[in-house]
Structures are given as C-alpha cells and as structure tokens.
Design an enzyme around this catalytic site. Structure first.
Site, PDB file in Angstrom:
ATOM      1  N   SER A   1      14.899  20.563 -17.732  1.00 42.44           N
ATOM      2  CA  SER A   1      13.745  21.143 -17.897  1.00 42.44           C
ATOM      3  C   SER A   1      14.143  22.462 -18.539  1.00 42.44           C
ATOM      4  O   SER A   1      15.190  23.000 -18.641  1.00 42.44           O
ATOM      5  CB  SER A   1      13.325  21.631 -16.574  1.00 42.44           C
ATOM      6  OG  SER A   1      12.319  22.955 -16.680  1.00 42.44           O
TER       7      SER A   1
ATOM      8  N   HIS B   1       0.761  -1.273   0.003  1.00 47.91           N
ATOM      9  CA  HIS B   1      -0.181  -0.323  -0.042  1.00 47.91           C
ATOM     10  C   HIS B   1       1.020   1.222   0.041  1.00 47.91           C
ATOM     11  O   HIS B   1       0.552   2.232   0.596  1.00 47.91           O
ATOM     12  CB  HIS B   1      -1.023  -0.049   1.129  1.00 47.91           C
ATOM     13  CG  HIS B   1      -1.785  -1.316   1.672  1.00 47.91           C
ATOM     14  ND1 HIS B   1      -2.971  -1.403   0.867  1.00 47.91           N
ATOM     15  CD2 HIS B   1      -1.141  -2.428   2.218  1.00 47.91           C
ATOM     16  CE1 HIS B   1      -3.195  -2.900   1.217  1.00 47.91           C
ATOM     17  NE2 HIS B   1      -2.317  -3.285   2.016  1.00 47.91           N
TER      18      HIS B   1
ATOM     19  N   GLU C   1       9.588   7.452 -17.628  1.00 51.21           N
ATOM     20  CA  GLU C   1       8.025   8.077 -17.705  1.00 51.21           C
ATOM     21  C   GLU C   1       7.365   7.518 -19.096  1.00 51.21           C
ATOM     22  O   GLU C   1       6.360   7.168 -19.152  1.00 51.21           O
ATOM     23  CB  GLU C   1       7.902   9.578 -17.328  1.00 51.21           C
ATOM     24  CG  GLU C   1       8.072  10.083 -16.215  1.00 51.21           C
ATOM     25  CD  GLU C   1       8.475  11.654 -16.082  1.00 51.21           C
ATOM     26  OE1 GLU C   1       7.523  12.002 -15.678  1.00 51.21           O
ATOM     27  OE2 GLU C   1       9.641  11.901 -16.357  1.00 51.21           O
TER      28      GLU C   1
ATOM     29  N   LYS D   1      16.744  20.984 -12.615  1.00 52.98           N
ATOM     30  CA  LYS D   1      15.937  19.783 -12.822  1.00 52.98           C
ATOM     31  C   LYS D   1      16.812  18.576 -13.461  1.00 52.98           C
ATOM     32  O   LYS D   1      17.444  18.827 -14.407  1.00 52.98           O
ATOM     33  CB  LYS D   1      14.435  19.883 -13.570  1.00 52.98           C
ATOM     34  CG  LYS D   1      13.472  20.818 -12.623  1.00 52.98           C
ATOM     35  CD  LYS D   1      12.854  19.851 -11.895  1.00 52.98           C
ATOM     36  CE  LYS D   1      11.589  19.332 -12.494  1.00 52.98           C
ATOM     37  NZ  LYS D   1      10.674  18.713 -11.805  1.00 52.98           N
TER      38      LYS D   1
END
Ligand code: ARG
Length: 462
Positions: free
Chosen positions: A281, A160, A294, A287
């Site tokens: 970025s 969980h 992804e 970043k």
C-alpha cells in the site's frame, strides 16, 4: 478524369474516402494480429488456384515466397501497415503486389474478403484454443498437485459462508479442478465449432469457378466444410462459443479468487500468498494485498461483457455479411488475452501459496463443525434422525450459552441430552475423524479424494 481512388476496391469510385470513412472502417490496429492466419489461408488458396490453372507454377512460387517474406517483415516489425488499406487482408494483399507484381493481383481470384475473414477468425480461434488448453491443463495439474501434497490438511467446509462440516483441503482444491475440466470441454467445443471451412464460398453465393474446397479443407486441417455459402460468411457462432467458454471460465476464476482473497486476509489467515505475487500500500506500510486475485476476480466483468457485446452485435443482422460483423474481433481478442493472463496469474498463486494448517484446524474445532456427525452418532444408536438433529441443536445452544464447545463438554454434561450418549461419542466429536466417516462416492474421505486425483491424472496424463 475522375479522382483516382487508390483502394483495392476503388475502381468504381470517383472520389477518395472521407477521413471519417477511413477512421470508422479501419480495423488494422487490431486485426493485424491475425497475420499468420491470413497468410496461411492465402497460401492454401494460392495452391488451389495453381491446381485450377489460374496461377502458373512460377506464379505460385512467387506468391508463397512473397507471403513468407511478408510474414518475416511483420515479425521483424518492418511492415508498413496502412490504415487506409483498412484491414490485415488488404494490407497483406497490397504489399504482396508491391513486392511480386502481377501474380499478386491474381491471388484474390475466386475469393472474397467475406470468406477470407471468416476463415482467418476460425484459424485464429483454433490456434489460440490450443495454447489456452495447455495453460488450462497446467492450472488443473497445479490444483491436483496441491491437493496431493496436502492430502492430510483438514479445513472447514462452508455453506452460506458459515462453517458447515470438516473437509479435506484437497477436496476443496479438486472442486475447482473439476470446474476447470468443464471449462476445457467448453473450450474444446469452441475449437470444434471453429473447425468447419468457410473459404471458397466467395462473397455469399459461391464463386464462378470450379474450386476445390476439399483440397482447402485438407490443406488447412479443418474437420469439416461449411456447406452453405451464405451461412459460411455470416456465421459467427464459433466466436460466441469461445466467448461463452471465456465468460464461464471467468466466473470460475472469480469465485476461486474470492476465496483466495478471503483465505489470505487477516481474519481467515488460511493461506499466505507468495510475496512477489502481492502488492503493498502507498500509505499503510504493513500491507500485503492480494491484488492479483482481486484483478482476476474483476476480469470476469470484461469476459462477460465481451460475450454480451458480440451477442448484441449479431442480433438483427440480416443475411449475409454486414460490416457490423467486423465488431467480432475486439471482444474476441480481449477475451483471449484476458483468459490467458488470468489463468497464468491463478496458476502462479496456487502453486506458490503456503497453508496455515493450524488456522484451518482451529476453524473446524471452534464452530461445531461435527454437529452432523453427532446427530448421525445418535441416529446409529436408534434415535430417529429428526430427533437426534434437535438434540444436537440443544447441545449447541447449551454450549453457546455457557461459552463452551463440543470439546470442553464432559460426558456428564452431555448425558442429560440423551440416554443414548456414551463415552464413544468422543470419537465422533473429533473433526479429524469426521472426514473419514464420509462413506459416499465423491465424498471428502481420503480414499475418495485419492480416487479423484487418480481419475484426473489418468484423464490428462499427468
Ligand atoms: N475487415 C472486415 C471484417 O473484419 C473484412 C471483411 C470486409 N468485407 C466487406 N465486404 N467489406 O469483417
């Protein structure tokens, strides 16, 4: 004089195709990638025709020579692909006749495009399955190696998304390795279901010649022969099998990538991805984003979609070949490309990522991860497990209320919870000893993890 239709099938036509007919029919833009399989199939077919005395020895030579030079022409990028010739089968056949004349026109004897395309797609899947298998093997090997190299690293195991119990990082890597071994089984299954020969069935009813399908089977390295001519030209189950493999593999890669995204994120900081596998970025200079993970996570969408697309195409198609079936190719090709790309990306990330062992250890130290061990400690001292579970629950609550954890509690503070608690509890509280206490087969104890590594190495020979 009727209008001459130049198509290979144009004999009975009095007019040329409308532009829209050509636009909708044409598949050469994508099925050209099956040229090798088409040529291999045609050479086997031609050899059979020579045995059947339909082609002379010289004609066979001309056909195989012509097909081989067409293969080179395609590979050089010089082949004049024509949309009005619809597909790779007719492009190659028509070019062959252009180059060698009469003998080329005999090649399509005792064959239909229906058994020809069914053959090509099967050959294509078998070829691709071989190269995907190699890549998949590389991914599994990378995981096993990563597990082996980091056999001492302890991290929080989750259920969980809550810290549950300490596990070895290696156990976590191997959990994925096992998933991928099942993907390999599904890939092998797709390869296997593509291994029955459809060629020699003609359009749907068989052919008016005593052909030799056993000869074809042998020439083309198939395990089996499709025994029903109608089934041979209408079946695309083997494509579904491949797309199912890709979809499930996509799910597995997506799950793994989700963890890579989380772990490499600033909140977890369990791992660092190699710099050249991350992206920056355009506005935030600090970043370093896990775009590869992804994207692979996102690729599962098209892998599922491709399976669903073909399932939908095949639904309600009557016997036998119907042109809808041409729609099998784009989903198939896309899944082949996508799965390969994703495996490559995932392998690159896993093999180069570095671990932040301290962060992982902090995770097991700060979240009561050994609560179950303490409950078992009490159970071993005779406290029934349900009771010991409640006692440890109270200890956790006490810690939370007082801003403490298991490690900042003294024995004097613990004793009031149960008279069974003694000094040796310290050993049970330590996350480092928790994994070693797991005695069950397949557990996260080092010996069990090493057993898995040995089994995987033995199975795959690395
Ligand atoms: N391009 C077609 C396909 O991919 C080849 C088979 C065509 N057969 C036919 N009867 N029109 O399915």
């Amino acid at each position: 004089m009727p209008h001459e239709n130049k198509k290979l099938w144009g004999g009975r036509f009095g007019s040329v195709s409308a532009e829209i007919t050509e636009k909708l029919s044409s598949s050469i833009q994508y099925d050209c990638r099956m040229y090798r399989q088409d040529i291999r199939g045609s050479i086997a077919h031609a050899r059979m025709l020579e045995k059947m005395k339909i082609l002379s020895a010289d004609e066979l030579k001309a056909v195989t020579g012509g097909l081989t030079s067409i293969m080179n022409e395609i590979e050089r990028g010089d082949f004049p692909f024509s949309e009005s010739l619809e597909d790779i089968h007719m492009n190659i056949e028509s070019r062959l006749t252009e180059r060698i004349g009469e003998a080329g026109k005999k090649l399509h004897t005792a064959r239909s495009r229906n058994d020809q395309v069914a053959l090509d797609v099967r050959l294509y899947i078998r070829d691709e399955a071989k190269s995907i298998r190699e890549e998949l093997l590389g991914l599994i090997e990378t995981l096993v190696k990563k597990a082996e190299e980091n056999i001492d690293v302890i991290m929080p195991g989750y259920t969980h998304m809550q810290v549950a119990q300490p596990v070895l990082f290696a156990q976590h890597m191997l959990a994925y390795a096992w998933q991928f071994t099942r993907d390999m089984r599904r890939l092998d299954f797709a390869d296997d279901s593509s291994s029955s020969l459809p060629l020699g069935c003609g359009a749907l009813a068989g052919v008016n010649y005593k052909n030799d399908r056993e000869f074809l089977r042998n020439e083309l390295g198939f395990k089996d022969i499709v025994l029903n001519s109608m089934d041979a030209v209408s079946d695309r189950d083997f494509v579904l099998d491949f797309l199912y493999f890709s979809a499930v593999m996509g799910a597995h890669m997506s799950r793994f990538c989700e963890e890579i995204v989380l772990w490499s994120g600033s909140d977890f900081s369990f791992i660092k991805l190699a710099e050249n596998l991350t992206t920056g970025s355009s506005i935030m200079p600090q970043k370093r984003n896990p775009d590869l993970a992804e994207l692979i996570r996102g690729k599962s969408g098209r892998l599922y979609g491709n399976l669903f697309s073909l399932l939908t195409v095949l639904k309600g198609i009557p016997m036998t070949y119907n042109r809808d079936i041409q729609e099998d190719k784009e989903p198939l090709f896309d899944s082949v490309d996508t799965v390969k790309l994703a495996i490559e990306g995932l392998t690159a990330m896993v093999s180069t990522m570095t671990l932040n062992k301290e962060r992982m250890l902090r995770g097991v130290y700060s979240n009561f991860s050994t609560a179950t061990d303490i409950a078992d400690y009490l159970a071993q001292k005779g406290v029934p497990f349900r009771e010991s579970h409640a006692i440890v629950g109270q200890i956790v609550r006490h810690c939370e209320e007082n801003g403490k954890d298991f490690f900042t509690l003294g024995l004097d503070e613990l004793k009031p919870f149960s008279p069974a608690i003694e000094a040796d509890i310290a050993e049970y509280i330590k996350p480092e000893s928790s994994t070693e206490r797991k005695q069950s087969m397949g557990s996260t104890a080092r010996a069990e993890v090493e057993r898995q590594i040995a089994v995987l190495k033995e199975r795959f020979g690395f």
